[in-house]
Scaffold this active site. Sequence first.
Site, short mmCIF file in Angstrom:
data_model
loop_
_atom_site.label_atom_id
_atom_site.label_comp_id
_atom_site.label_asym_id
_atom_site.label_seq_id
_atom_site.Cartn_x
_atom_site.Cartn_y
_atom_site.Cartn_z
N ASP A 341 0.82 -1.21 0.00
CA ASP A 341 0.00 0.00 0.00
C ASP A 341 0.86 1.26 0.00
O ASP A 341 2.00 1.25 0.46
CB ASP A 341 -0.91 0.02 1.23
N GLU A 342 0.27 2.31 -0.50
CA GLU A 342 0.82 3.66 -0.37
C GLU A 342 2.31 3.73 -0.72
O GLU A 342 3.08 4.39 -0.03
CB GLU A 342 0.62 4.17 1.07
N ALA A 343 2.69 3.04 -1.79
CA ALA A 343 4.09 3.08 -2.20
C ALA A 343 4.31 4.32 -3.06
O ALA A 343 4.76 4.24 -4.20
CB ALA A 343 4.45 1.80 -2.95
#
Length: 533
Positions: A341-343
């Site tokens: 997530d949220e890379a």
Amino acid sequence: MIVPRWPRRLGAALAGLAVAAALLSGTAAPAAAATAVAFTSVVPVPVTAAATPGVSYAITAGTAIYAAPGSAPAAAVANQLATRMRVSTGLPLPVVTTVASPTDGIALLLTGAPPGVGAEGYQLDITASAITIRANQPAGLFRGVQTLRQLLPVTADAATPQSGPWPVPGGQIVDHPRFAHRGAMLDVARHFFTVAQVQRYLDQLALYKINVLHLHLSDDQGWRIAINSWPNLATYGGGTQVGGGPGGYYTQADYTAIVNYAADRYITVIPEIDMPGHTNAALASYAQLNCNGVAPARYTGTQVGFSSLCVPLELTYTFIDQVIGEIAALTPGPYVHIGGDEASSTTAADYSYFINRAQQIVAAHGKTVVGWHDVANAPLQSSTVAQFWGTTTSNAPLAAAAANGTKVVMSPANKTYLDMKYRNNTRLGQKWAGLIDVNTAYEWNPGAYLTGVGETAVLGVEAPLWTETLVTTADIDYMAFPRLPAIAELGWSPWSTHNLTAFKQRLGAQGPRWRVMGINYYHSTQVTWPSGS
Ligand code: TNX
């Protein structure tokens, strides 16, 4: 010995008399003297439940618990029930392995269950002479016992001896889950929680038939499990938390203790090592994992999206391989969660390359990948499970993956995130996904929520508890209750039973039980709580 049988109304009347007598004699009445509970108060609501009015079974000094012959797991479930109930009732409740079908007492049988209830379902019959739980598998006996626990007077869940009687309302329940995956996630990275704290949460999950504990074991603020091949991860990367406290980590023996405690409750642990983002604690622990060879400082704030493993560096994949290898070896369940997530500091091309390599590494260790739904932006192996955490009801890459066979776990942040505030003035939590009170948590259909992700694509539901703002056991309790049981019901009960008004009545009936159990719950104004709870 003649076993007294308390008809339900008589039992209630006697309990009332006991309270009156206690008042007259000047002694304090025990809080909620053992009062029969309504047959209809079970959460999650069973598939079918038919009360037998006027009939109840009385658990007494003469009650034995019979376990199916030749099944150590059935005996273990019987012993768990006996151990729990002896504490509060003071009754002997011997556990007996039976060959014949018993005609009295509490029987846990692996014969005679409807085949349609599957591996986790059960049939529960309560007559004046016996309580019988039948299941196809020990897991079904365990789930049936959780229903039985909710049919006992709430004082049966006390940690100290209570006075009876112990009436159980008569009737029949036939029950099985809607979804295979009914999960709860606990973030032990932002703040660290001890083995005992996790075990307490597991006990709470079990009561509501949740069967997955997803442990978020690493993030920017802390690495929480010892990895022998990379020891600094835990000893240095685990040494802080949000706000700069001491942090902590699980030894491999600690992790195994959690996994075993969960297994005793038929709960599968899914370990998550979040990557390629959310990795500052790892990058701080080993300079050589950084693209520039320089270790950043440890991080104790609450921003997201700033860290990334070094995608072009081959050592990154040696690192992942060794970390996942050790974790896979300690994990009996089929899944390893790779986050994803949220890379936001990783380019799209690097992200796809990385997720592809990570999936291969997990597969090489014999496990199936779970990733946050962001992984649907990369090519997925057919077995990879995507966990939806968005706040919208459509997500094109995820719908495309689902059309291609990807299974989805539903954790919409504006419905299931237990770290969202209940209302604006809730002391704990965040509100980026909105405020979530009971109505919001309950009023959505996991099998028809996301465009293009229908019932058959949905593996189940999960309620994540992120802990940027949570520090204590009381904090966990307060954010999980009463919303966790709402998500548990969405995961277990058929959609045909869905009814907000009826749910909130059953939920309210849990309040006195939580009080007895010492659970610090939010007294939502959307629920009518029985007086005294
Ligand atoms: C988003 S949801 C995150 C977490 C935060 C959470 C706080 C997701 C996959 N990532 O890193 O802890 O919001 O609510």
